[in-house]
Scaffold this motif. Structure first.
Motif, PDB file in Angstrom:
ATOM      1  N   PRO A 152       1.116  -1.064  -0.218  1.00  0.00           N
ATOM      2  CA  PRO A 152       0.260   0.457  -0.354  1.00  0.00           C
ATOM      3  C   PRO A 152       0.751   1.160  -0.431  1.00  0.00           C
ATOM      4  O   PRO A 152       2.315   1.162   0.544  1.00  0.00           O
ATOM      5  CB  PRO A 152      -0.843  -0.108   1.500  1.00  0.00           C
ATOM      6  CG  PRO A 152      -0.964  -1.534   1.780  1.00  0.00           C
ATOM      7  CD  PRO A 152       0.571  -2.147   1.318  1.00  0.00           C
ATOM      8  N   ARG A 153       0.156   1.961  -0.291  1.00  0.00           N
ATOM      9  CA  ARG A 153       1.317   3.508  -0.295  1.00  0.00           C
ATOM     10  C   ARG A 153       0.148   4.113   1.538  1.00  0.00           C
ATOM     11  O   ARG A 153      -0.676   3.831   1.659  1.00  0.00           O
ATOM     12  CB  ARG A 153       0.406   4.679  -1.374  1.00  0.00           C
ATOM     13  CG  ARG A 153       1.289   6.158  -1.161  1.00  0.00           C
ATOM     14  CD  ARG A 153       0.121   7.181  -0.768  1.00  0.00           C
ATOM     15  NE  ARG A 153       0.323   8.243  -0.811  1.00  0.00           N
ATOM     16  CZ  ARG A 153      -0.513   8.739  -2.036  1.00  0.00           C
ATOM     17  NH1 ARG A 153      -1.508   8.439  -2.711  1.00  0.00           N
ATOM     18  NH2 ARG A 153       0.455  10.248  -2.276  1.00  0.00           N
ATOM     19  N   VAL A 154       1.299   4.453   2.233  1.00  0.00           N
ATOM     20  CA  VAL A 154       1.270   5.094   3.453  1.00  0.00           C
ATOM     21  C   VAL A 154       1.680   6.604   2.893  1.00  0.00           C
ATOM     22  O   VAL A 154       2.573   7.292   2.397  1.00  0.00           O
ATOM     23  CB  VAL A 154       2.639   5.079   4.246  1.00  0.00           C
ATOM     24  CG1 VAL A 154       2.415   5.235   5.705  1.00  0.00           C
ATOM     25  CG2 VAL A 154       3.265   2.914   4.277  1.00  0.00           C
ATOM     26  N   PRO A 155       0.998   7.347   3.497  1.00  0.00           N
ATOM     27  CA  PRO A 155       0.345   8.567   3.827  1.00  0.00           C
ATOM     28  C   PRO A 155       1.597   9.443   4.228  1.00  0.00           C
ATOM     29  O   PRO A 155       1.721   8.808   5.080  1.00  0.00           O
ATOM     30  CB  PRO A 155      -1.226   8.892   3.577  1.00  0.00           C
ATOM     31  CG  PRO A 155      -1.415   8.243   4.794  1.00  0.00           C
ATOM     32  CD  PRO A 155      -0.819   6.772   4.283  1.00  0.00           C
ATOM     33  N   CYS A 156       1.665  10.787   3.710  1.00  0.00           N
ATOM     34  CA  CYS A 156       2.293  11.387   4.338  1.00  0.00           C
ATOM     35  C   CYS A 156       2.388  12.566   4.240  1.00  0.00           C
ATOM     36  O   CYS A 156       1.927  13.186   3.773  1.00  0.00           O
ATOM     37  CB  CYS A 156       3.891  11.457   3.993  1.00  0.00           C
ATOM     38  SG  CYS A 156       3.995  11.792   2.248  1.00  0.00           S
ATOM     39  N   ALA A 157       3.003  13.452   4.464  1.00  0.00           N
ATOM     40  CA  ALA A 157       2.613  14.737   5.145  1.00  0.00           C
ATOM     41  C   ALA A 157       3.124  16.124   3.697  1.00  0.00           C
ATOM     42  O   ALA A 157       2.307  16.013   3.177  1.00  0.00           O
ATOM     43  CB  ALA A 157       4.487  15.462   5.465  1.00  0.00           C
ATOM     44  N   THR A 158       3.687  14.841   2.648  1.00  0.00           N
ATOM     45  CA  THR A 158       3.696  15.736   1.305  1.00  0.00           C
ATOM     46  C   THR A 158       2.180  15.323   0.500  1.00  0.00           C
ATOM     47  O   THR A 158       1.216  16.737  -0.190  1.00  0.00           O
ATOM     48  CB  THR A 158       4.559  14.900   0.206  1.00  0.00           C
ATOM     49  OG1 THR A 158       5.685  14.967   0.557  1.00  0.00           O
ATOM     50  CG2 THR A 158       4.807  15.129  -1.642  1.00  0.00           C
ATOM     51  N   LEU A 159       1.359  14.699   0.909  1.00  0.00           N
ATOM     52  CA  LEU A 159      -0.108  15.008   0.500  1.00  0.00           C
ATOM     53  C   LEU A 159      -1.207  15.513   1.009  1.00  0.00           C
ATOM     54  O   LEU A 159      -2.041  16.278   0.482  1.00  0.00           O
ATOM     55  CB  LEU A 159      -0.739  12.850   0.649  1.00  0.00           C
ATOM     56  CG  LEU A 159      -1.969  12.211   0.550  1.00  0.00           C
ATOM     57  CD1 LEU A 159      -1.764  12.998  -1.254  1.00  0.00           C
ATOM     58  CD2 LEU A 159      -2.017  10.859   0.681  1.00  0.00           C
ATOM     59  N   GLN A 160      -0.197  15.481   2.765  1.00  0.00           N
ATOM     60  CA  GLN A 160      -1.301  16.385   3.338  1.00  0.00           C
ATOM     61  C   GLN A 160      -1.161  17.739   2.312  1.00  0.00           C
ATOM     62  O   GLN A 160      -1.527  18.936   2.201  1.00  0.00           O
ATOM     63  CB  GLN A 160      -0.618  16.812   4.864  1.00  0.00           C
ATOM     64  CG  GLN A 160      -1.455  17.249   5.978  1.00  0.00           C
ATOM     65  CD  GLN A 160      -0.747  17.845   7.513  1.00  0.00           C
ATOM     66  OE1 GLN A 160      -0.767  15.916   7.552  1.00  0.00           O
ATOM     67  NE2 GLN A 160      -0.374  18.390   7.767  1.00  0.00           N
ATOM     68  N   ARG A 161       0.124  18.640   2.071  1.00  0.00           N
ATOM     69  CA  ARG A 161      -0.104  19.624   1.828  1.00  0.00           C
ATOM     70  C   ARG A 161      -0.614  19.686   0.585  1.00  0.00           C
ATOM     71  O   ARG A 161      -0.952  21.126  -0.337  1.00  0.00           O
ATOM     72  CB  ARG A 161       1.676  19.687   1.511  1.00  0.00           C
ATOM     73  CG  ARG A 161       2.390  20.208   3.315  1.00  0.00           C
ATOM     74  CD  ARG A 161       3.758  20.577   2.243  1.00  0.00           C
ATOM     75  NE  ARG A 161       5.650  20.322   3.653  1.00  0.00           N
ATOM     76  CZ  ARG A 161       5.699  19.935   4.288  1.00  0.00           C
ATOM     77  NH1 ARG A 161       5.844  18.042   2.473  1.00  0.00           N
ATOM     78  NH2 ARG A 161       6.284  19.403   5.209  1.00  0.00           N
ATOM     79  N   ARG A 162      -0.416  18.676  -0.472  1.00  0.00           N
ATOM     80  CA  ARG A 162      -0.933  19.300  -1.646  1.00  0.00           C
ATOM     81  C   ARG A 162      -2.401  19.185  -0.988  1.00  0.00           C
ATOM     82  O   ARG A 162      -3.010  20.116  -2.527  1.00  0.00           O
ATOM     83  CB  ARG A 162      -1.080  17.560  -2.301  1.00  0.00           C
ATOM     84  CG  ARG A 162      -1.691  17.096  -3.650  1.00  0.00           C
ATOM     85  CD  ARG A 162      -0.901  18.374  -4.587  1.00  0.00           C
ATOM     86  NE  ARG A 162      -1.763  17.857  -6.349  1.00  0.00           N
ATOM     87  CZ  ARG A 162      -2.990  18.355  -6.238  1.00  0.00           C
ATOM     88  NH1 ARG A 162      -3.747  18.987  -5.655  1.00  0.00           N
ATOM     89  NH2 ARG A 162      -3.616  17.853  -7.474  1.00  0.00           N
ATOM     90  N   HIS A 163      -3.271  18.401   0.004  1.00  0.00           N
ATOM     91  CA  HIS A 163      -4.556  18.450  -0.223  1.00  0.00           C
ATOM     92  C   HIS A 163      -4.872  20.154   0.526  1.00  0.00           C
ATOM     93  O   HIS A 163      -6.239  20.792   0.408  1.00  0.00           O
ATOM     94  CB  HIS A 163      -5.169  17.558   0.180  1.00  0.00           C
ATOM     95  CG  HIS A 163      -5.724  16.325  -0.150  1.00  0.00           C
ATOM     96  ND1 HIS A 163      -6.605  16.148  -1.068  1.00  0.00           N
ATOM     97  CD2 HIS A 163      -4.048  15.215  -1.302  1.00  0.00           C
ATOM     98  CE1 HIS A 163      -6.269  14.818  -1.852  1.00  0.00           C
ATOM     99  NE2 HIS A 163      -4.770  14.587  -2.083  1.00  0.00           N
ATOM    100  N   GLY A 164      -4.007  20.719   1.963  1.00  0.00           N
ATOM    101  CA  GLY A 164      -4.425  21.365   2.276  1.00  0.00           C
ATOM    102  C   GLY A 164      -5.174  21.301   3.235  1.00  0.00           C
ATOM    103  O   GLY A 164      -6.073  22.279   3.933  1.00  0.00           O
ATOM    104  N   ARG A 165      -5.043  20.080   3.811  1.00  0.00           N
ATOM    105  CA  ARG A 165      -6.045  19.883   4.188  1.00  0.00           C
ATOM    106  C   ARG A 165      -5.113  18.843   5.875  1.00  0.00           C
ATOM    107  O   ARG A 165      -4.469  17.493   5.778  1.00  0.00           O
ATOM    108  CB  ARG A 165      -7.014  18.743   4.017  1.00  0.00           C
ATOM    109  CG  ARG A 165      -8.269  19.302   3.278  1.00  0.00           C
ATOM    110  CD  ARG A 165      -9.195  19.938   4.199  1.00  0.00           C
ATOM    111  NE  ARG A 165     -10.053  19.276   4.954  1.00  0.00           N
ATOM    112  CZ  ARG A 165     -10.899  18.399   4.898  1.00  0.00           C
ATOM    113  NH1 ARG A 165     -11.668  18.755   3.338  1.00  0.00           N
ATOM    114  NH2 ARG A 165     -12.057  17.601   5.393  1.00  0.00           N
TER     115      ARG A 165
END
Length: 204
Positions: free
Chosen positions: A112-125
Motif C-alpha cells: 500500500p501507499r502510506v500517506p505522508c506530509a506531502t499528501l497533506q500539503r498537496r490537499h491543504g487538509r
C-alpha cells in the motif's frame, strides 16, 4: 476482472512554497516506457521514501474520487500523485502480489501507499492522512516484473493472485494498527510478495 488504465500520469520535481515534491503529475496521452524504477519522464521528489524497484509506480482507483468529493475533499484527478489512474480496481479488491499484464509490461502489487506530509500539503487538509488510514483509499505501488511500453486506455489482465486474503486495504490497516494488533502485523510480515522493507519492519 474488467480493469483498465484510465490515465497515465507523470511529472517533474517542483520547488513549491517551502517544500519540494513531484506529487503533481500531468496526464499523458501517449505511451511511456515503464522500467523497473518507474515511468520514463516521471520523477521522485524524495528518494529516501519514494520510488525504487518496490515502488516503481503508484496506482489509484478512479472510483475513490467520488468518495472524497462526498466528504468535502478535492476530486481533482491526480490529487494523490498517482501514475496509473485505474478503473475496475480498488484498494479493497486488489491484493498484495497480484500480477497483471498492462500493455507490454508486467506489474505486481508490492505494498500500500502510506500517506505522508506531502499528501497533506498537496490537499491543504490536516485531516487527509487520518482519513486515508481509516478508509484505506490511499492507493498502492507496483513493482515491474517485465519492462515495456504502457499507454492510457489499455486493459489490465490479472495473471496471478497468490495472497487472496491480503487486500491492499487490509495490509494498510495492519500496518496502521501494528502496535495494537501484533498478530495481524506478524501475519502480514509473512506475505512473500510484500515489499521486503515492509516485511522487515513488521517482523521486528
Amino acid at each position: 476482472m474488467n480493469a483498465s488504465l484510465l490515465q497515465l500520469r507523470a511529472g517533474a520535481v517542483r520547488q513549491l512554497d517551502g517544500w519540494r515534491s513531484a506529487i503533481y503529475k500531468e496526464a499523458v496521452d501517449h505511451p511511456l516506457w515503464l522500467s523497473v524504477t518507474g515511468l520514463v519522464g516521471d520523477a521522485v521528489g524524495d528518494t529516501r521514501v519514494h520510488g525504487g524497484p518496490e515502488q516503481a509506480v503508484l496506482a489509484y482507483a478512479e472510483s475513490h474520487y467520488a468518495d472524497w468529493k462526498a466528504e468535502g475533499f478535492t476530486d481533482e484527478r491526480g490529487a494523490f500523485g498517482e501514475n496509473l489512474l485505474l478503473t475496475g480496481l480498488s484498494d479493497q479488491s486488489v491484493c498484495i502480489g497480484d500480477s497483471f499484464d498492462l500493455g507490454e509490461a508486467r506489474i505486481q502489487v508490492s505494498c500500500p501507499r502510506v500517506p505522508c506530509a506531502t499528501l497533506q500539503r498537496r490537499h491543504g487538509r490536516a485531516d487527509i492522512l487520518k482519513r486515508v488510514f481509516e478508509t484505506a483509499r490511499g492507493g498502492w505501488y507496483f513493482r515491474v516484473l517485465r519492462e515495456g511500453f504502457v499507454a492510457p486506455g489499455q486493459e489490465l489482465r490479472l495473471l496471478e493472485r497468490p495472497h487472496p486474503d491480503w487486500t491492499v486495504a487490509r495490509a494498510l490497516h495492519a500496518r496502521w494498527r501494528a502496535a495494537s494488533e501484533k498478530a495481524e502485523a506478524r501475519a502480514l510480515s509473512e506475505v512473500a510478495a510484500l515489499n521486503p522493507a515492509w516485511r522487515s519492519s513488521l517482523a521486528g
